[in-house]
Each structure stands twice: as C-alpha cells, then as structure tokens.
Design a protein around this motif. Structure first.
Motif, PDB file in Angstrom:
ATOM      1  N   ALA A   1       0.885  -0.840  -0.229  1.00 53.29           N
ATOM      2  CA  ALA A   1      -0.143   0.365   0.169  1.00 53.29           C
ATOM      3  C   ALA A   1       0.968   1.306   0.529  1.00 53.29           C
ATOM      4  CB  ALA A   1      -1.001   0.097   1.402  1.00 53.29           C
ATOM      5  N   VAL A   2       1.856   1.621   0.497  1.00 56.51           N
ATOM      6  CA  VAL A   2       3.233   2.291   0.790  1.00 56.51           C
ATOM      7  C   VAL A   2       3.006   2.292  -0.575  1.00 56.51           C
ATOM      8  CG1 VAL A   2       5.201   2.932   1.331  1.00 56.51           C
ATOM      9  CG2 VAL A   2       3.458   2.721   2.816  1.00 56.51           C
ATOM     10  N   CYS A   3       3.651   1.616  -1.240  1.00 56.19           N
ATOM     11  CA  CYS A   3       3.959   1.955  -2.617  1.00 56.19           C
ATOM     12  C   CYS A   3       3.451   2.124  -3.726  1.00 56.19           C
ATOM     13  CB  CYS A   3       4.830   0.045  -3.474  1.00 56.19           C
ATOM     14  SG  CYS A   3       6.241   0.092  -1.897  1.00 56.19           S
ATOM     15  N   VAL A   4       2.347   1.704  -3.410  1.00 49.85           N
ATOM     16  CA  VAL A   4       0.983   2.611  -4.592  1.00 49.85           C
ATOM     17  C   VAL A   4       0.904   3.734  -4.275  1.00 49.85           C
ATOM     18  CG1 VAL A   4      -1.127   1.814  -5.214  1.00 49.85           C
ATOM     19  CG2 VAL A   4       0.396   0.206  -5.432  1.00 49.85           C
ATOM     20  N   HIS A   5       0.281   4.022  -2.968  1.00 48.95           N
ATOM     21  CA  HIS A   5      -0.011   5.054  -2.396  1.00 48.95           C
ATOM     22  C   HIS A   5       0.903   5.745  -3.055  1.00 48.95           C
ATOM     23  CE1 HIS A   5      -3.024   7.386  -0.715  1.00 48.95           C
ATOM     24  NE2 HIS A   5      -2.416   8.050  -0.494  1.00 48.95           N
ATOM     25  N   ALA A   6       2.473   5.887  -2.725  1.00 50.11           N
ATOM     26  CA  ALA A   6       3.304   6.776  -3.188  1.00 50.11           C
ATOM     27  C   ALA A   6       3.358   7.102  -4.353  1.00 50.11           C
ATOM     28  CB  ALA A   6       4.430   7.049  -2.241  1.00 50.11           C
ATOM     29  N   GLY A   7       3.751   5.946  -4.687  1.00 47.38           N
ATOM     30  CA  GLY A   7       3.829   6.392  -6.668  1.00 47.38           C
ATOM     31  C   GLY A   7       2.594   6.115  -7.120  1.00 47.38           C
ATOM     32  N   LEU A   8       1.093   6.429  -6.764  1.00 44.74           N
ATOM     33  CA  LEU A   8       0.714   6.909  -7.314  1.00 44.74           C
ATOM     34  C   LEU A   8       0.061   9.141  -7.030  1.00 44.74           C
ATOM     35  CD1 LEU A   8      -2.905   4.614  -6.425  1.00 44.74           C
ATOM     36  CD2 LEU A   8      -1.510   5.730  -8.983  1.00 44.74           C
ATOM     37  N   GLY A   9       1.214   9.231  -6.107  1.00 46.18           N
ATOM     38  CA  GLY A   9       1.149  10.522  -6.015  1.00 46.18           C
ATOM     39  C   GLY A   9       2.296  11.490  -6.955  1.00 46.18           C
ATOM     40  N   ILE A  10       3.761  10.563  -6.815  1.00 50.69           N
ATOM     41  CA  ILE A  10       4.277  10.863  -7.297  1.00 50.69           C
ATOM     42  C   ILE A  10       4.657  11.297  -9.353  1.00 50.69           C
ATOM     43  CG2 ILE A  10       7.236   9.888  -8.300  1.00 50.69           C
ATOM     44  CD1 ILE A  10       7.090   9.277  -5.538  1.00 50.69           C
ATOM     45  N   GLY A  11       3.684   9.506  -9.167  1.00 50.71           N
ATOM     46  CA  GLY A  11       2.989   9.267 -10.547  1.00 50.71           C
ATOM     47  C   GLY A  11       2.355  10.823 -11.685  1.00 50.71           C
ATOM     48  N   ARG A  12       1.345  11.414 -10.560  1.00 46.23           N
ATOM     49  CA  ARG A  12       0.530  12.175 -10.800  1.00 46.23           C
ATOM     50  C   ARG A  12       1.384  13.558 -11.157  1.00 46.23           C
ATOM     51  NH1 ARG A  12      -3.209  10.740  -7.721  1.00 46.23           N
ATOM     52  NH2 ARG A  12      -2.659  12.147  -6.097  1.00 46.23           N
ATOM     53  N   LEU A  13       2.671  13.777 -10.397  1.00 44.48           N
ATOM     54  CA  LEU A  13       3.311  15.395  -9.809  1.00 44.48           C
ATOM     55  C   LEU A  13       4.423  14.768 -11.529  1.00 44.48           C
ATOM     56  CD1 LEU A  13       4.848  15.307  -6.999  1.00 44.48           C
ATOM     57  CD2 LEU A  13       3.332  16.492  -7.688  1.00 44.48           C
ATOM     58  N   PHE A  14       4.583  14.154 -12.365  1.00 39.35           N
ATOM     59  CA  PHE A  14       5.417  13.873 -13.519  1.00 39.35           C
ATOM     60  C   PHE A  14       4.741  12.902 -14.506  1.00 39.35           C
ATOM     61  CE2 PHE A  14       8.277  13.593  -9.982  1.00 39.35           C
ATOM     62  CZ  PHE A  14       9.305  14.818  -9.852  1.00 39.35           C
ATOM     63  N   ALA A  15       2.985  13.337 -14.798  1.00 42.63           N
ATOM     64  CA  ALA A  15       2.256  13.179 -15.047  1.00 42.63           C
ATOM     65  C   ALA A  15       2.351  11.553 -16.068  1.00 42.63           C
ATOM     66  CB  ALA A  15       2.075  14.107 -15.998  1.00 42.63           C
ATOM     67  N   VAL A  16       3.249  10.512 -15.596  1.00 41.02           N
ATOM     68  CA  VAL A  16       2.999   9.143 -15.656  1.00 41.02           C
ATOM     69  C   VAL A  16       1.770   8.522 -16.027  1.00 41.02           C
ATOM     70  CG1 VAL A  16       4.022   7.089 -15.021  1.00 41.02           C
ATOM     71  CG2 VAL A  16       5.712   9.334 -14.906  1.00 41.02           C
ATOM     72  N   PRO A  17       1.066   7.671 -16.938  1.00 41.65           N
ATOM     73  CA  PRO A  17      -0.029   7.026 -16.637  1.00 41.65           C
ATOM     74  C   PRO A  17      -0.343   6.304 -15.461  1.00 41.65           C
ATOM     75  CG  PRO A  17       1.503   6.218 -18.978  1.00 41.65           C
ATOM     76  CD  PRO A  17       2.013   7.808 -18.040  1.00 41.65           C
ATOM     77  N   PRO A  18      -1.254   6.628 -15.100  1.00 42.19           N
ATOM     78  CA  PRO A  18      -1.772   5.946 -13.865  1.00 42.19           C
ATOM     79  C   PRO A  18      -1.338   4.408 -13.671  1.00 42.19           C
ATOM     80  CG  PRO A  18      -3.483   7.387 -14.066  1.00 42.19           C
ATOM     81  CD  PRO A  18      -2.566   6.991 -15.322  1.00 42.19           C
ATOM     82  N   ARG A  19      -2.113   4.057 -15.433  1.00 46.74           N
ATOM     83  CA  ARG A  19      -1.530   2.304 -15.015  1.00 46.74           C
ATOM     84  C   ARG A  19      -0.246   1.496 -14.415  1.00 46.74           C
ATOM     85  NH1 ARG A  19      -4.753  -1.331 -18.040  1.00 46.74           N
ATOM     86  NH2 ARG A  19      -3.946  -3.341 -18.578  1.00 46.74           N
ATOM     87  N   THR A  20       0.177   2.810 -15.862  1.00 48.24           N
ATOM     88  CA  THR A  20       1.839   2.216 -15.917  1.00 48.24           C
ATOM     89  C   THR A  20       2.491   2.596 -13.518  1.00 48.24           C
ATOM     90  OG1 THR A  20       2.312   2.788 -17.639  1.00 48.24           O
ATOM     91  CG2 THR A  20       4.816   3.130 -16.434  1.00 48.24           C
ATOM     92  N   VAL A  21       1.692   3.393 -13.321  1.00 47.28           N
ATOM     93  CA  VAL A  21       2.701   3.568 -11.883  1.00 47.28           C
ATOM     94  C   VAL A  21       1.882   2.247 -11.090  1.00 47.28           C
ATOM     95  CG1 VAL A  21       2.056   5.240  -9.975  1.00 47.28           C
ATOM     96  CG2 VAL A  21       2.041   5.937 -12.438  1.00 47.28           C
ATOM     97  N   ALA A  22       0.336   2.518 -11.300  1.00 47.30           N
ATOM     98  CA  ALA A  22      -0.312   1.065 -10.647  1.00 47.30           C
ATOM     99  C   ALA A  22       0.841   0.013 -10.890  1.00 47.30           C
ATOM    100  CB  ALA A  22      -1.431   1.139 -10.318  1.00 47.30           C
ATOM    101  N   MET A  23       0.866  -0.694 -12.018  1.00 46.54           N
ATOM    102  CA  MET A  23       1.599  -1.877 -12.070  1.00 46.54           C
ATOM    103  C   MET A  23       3.558  -2.086 -11.923  1.00 46.54           C
ATOM    104  SD  MET A  23       0.204  -3.238 -15.846  1.00 46.54           S
ATOM    105  CE  MET A  23       1.838  -2.236 -16.601  1.00 46.54           C
ATOM    106  N   VAL A  24       4.156  -0.437 -11.482  1.00 42.54           N
ATOM    107  CA  VAL A  24       5.504  -0.682 -11.192  1.00 42.54           C
ATOM    108  C   VAL A  24       5.363  -0.938  -9.827  1.00 42.54           C
ATOM    109  CG1 VAL A  24       7.602   0.350 -11.250  1.00 42.54           C
ATOM    110  CG2 VAL A  24       6.175  -0.047 -13.409  1.00 42.54           C
ATOM    111  N   SER A  25       4.792   0.359  -9.243  1.00 45.51           N
ATOM    112  CA  SER A  25       4.496   0.493  -7.888  1.00 45.51           C
ATOM    113  C   SER A  25       3.781  -0.686  -7.324  1.00 45.51           C
ATOM    114  CB  SER A  25       3.510   1.953  -7.335  1.00 45.51           C
ATOM    115  OG  SER A  25       2.058   1.500  -7.132  1.00 45.51           O
ATOM    116  N   GLY A  26       2.309  -0.966  -7.440  1.00 47.26           N
ATOM    117  CA  GLY A  26       2.602  -2.433  -7.110  1.00 47.26           C
ATOM    118  C   GLY A  26       3.513  -3.942  -7.332  1.00 47.26           C
ATOM    119  N   ALA A  27       4.676  -3.718  -8.056  1.00 51.28           N
ATOM    120  CA  ALA A  27       5.132  -5.023  -8.381  1.00 51.28           C
ATOM    121  C   ALA A  27       6.368  -4.248  -7.197  1.00 51.28           C
ATOM    122  CB  ALA A  27       5.550  -4.821  -9.900  1.00 51.28           C
TER     123      ALA A  27
END
Length: 188
Positions: free
Chosen positions: A145-171
């Motif tokens: 959850a830490v990885c996914v939650h932080a990843g989504l927040g960071i991804g939003r800052l850098f305009a990374v597609p949420p699906r990509t962020v979710a897969m990478v941070s989830g893994a």
C-alpha cells in the motif's frame, strides 16, 4: 469542510515527511532478508535520529495529518479520478488502518509497557498461530500500500500514466513486502 487544495497541500507535505522516514524504515526491515545483524545495527543508528524529541514529534504530527486529511480527500475525490483514484483511496484507507494500529502498538509497547520496540517486537506476531495469519498479510499489504499510494502521488506529479504507475509500484510493493515479511519470519 476545509478547502480541497489546502487539504492536498497538508496531505502532500505531511506525506513527504512521513515518506522520508518510511523509506529508511523499510530499507531497515528489508535488510533482514540479507543479514539480521546488519538490520539491527542499522536500526540502532537510525533510532538515534528519529527518536530525537523534535523529530519524533514531527513524525507523529505527520501521521496525524495523514490520518486526518486522507479520508477527507478520499470522500471529496473528483469523479474523473477513475481507477487510479479508487486505488489511491483503497491504498490510503489501508494505510490509515495500518498507521492507527502500528503506531499505537509501538507507542504503547515502548511508553506504556517499557518494551524495546525493535524489529523483534514487530516480528513477534509472526511466531505463532493464529497471530501469523493476521500479521503476514498485515505487513505485506502495508508495504504494498505504501508503494502504490506513494507511487500514484509521484506519478501524478510527473504525468506518468496511472496504469503504468500502478503496475510498477504494485510490483515493487509486492517484492519489498515479500522480502520484508520473509526477513521477519526468518528472525530467531
């Protein structure tokens, strides 16, 4: 209800403070998968910093800010947030649960019971049935959850597609969670 923008600023700022601690804390736990003695030595050094009264107060204030702002932000989440918003809310609610239980247990153990709340304290629930059935997913899901939650927040800052962020941070969360829980299970 406070202004959403102000809530977001408080949530992000307190999240950054907490993230600095959590990153080092998770590295400390991950060291268990490599060498328990190194993990305990690292923790002894790290504790000298974060147990300073000013630092500990700042960390506890950040936890309280996260607990206060997270649910409010989740409730007023825009409809356009889609799956990424739902994933951010779900991971955030799990972190809310984890922070409430974990921080309370550590503070009660340390201040109320006078215990050494080191990694062994955290791993104590992994030593016997039925507690292990709670604590394995409890810790694993917290790391994920830490990885996914932080990843989504960071991804939003850098305009990374949420699906990509979710897969990478989830893994990343699944790998880190496995290493940490495995290291805790291996403690004598």
């Amino acid at each position: 209800m406070p202004d959403r923008a102000a809530l977001q600023v408080l949530h992000r700022c307190s999240g950054l403070v907490l993230a600095a601690f959590v990153c080092v804390h998770l590295v400390n736990h991950a060291l268990l998968a490599v060498d328990a003695d190194s993990a305990f030595a690292f923790m002894d050094v790290f504790r000298r910093l974060y147990r300073q009264p000013l630092v500990e107060t700042l960390l506890l204030a950040a936890v309280l800010a996260q607990i206060a702002t997270g649910p409010m932000l989740a409730r007023c989440r825009p409809a356009r947030a889609g799956r990424a918003g739902m994933l951010a809310a779900a991971s955030g609610y799990y972190l809310l649960f984890f922070l409430l239980v974990h921080v309370t247990a550590v503070l009660w153990g340390r201040l109320g019971l006078g215990l050494d709340t080191d990694i062994g304290f955290a791993a104590a629930g992994l030593r016997a049935w039925p507690a292990i059935a709670f604590f394995v997913p409890y810790y694993f899901l917290a790391v994920a959850a830490v990885c996914v939650h932080a990843g989504l927040g960071i991804g939003r800052l850098f305009a990374v597609p949420p699906r990509t962020v979710a897969m990478v941070s989830g893994a990343a969360g699944a790998l880190a969670g496995t290493a940490i829980v495995g290291g805790m299970l291996a403690l004598p």
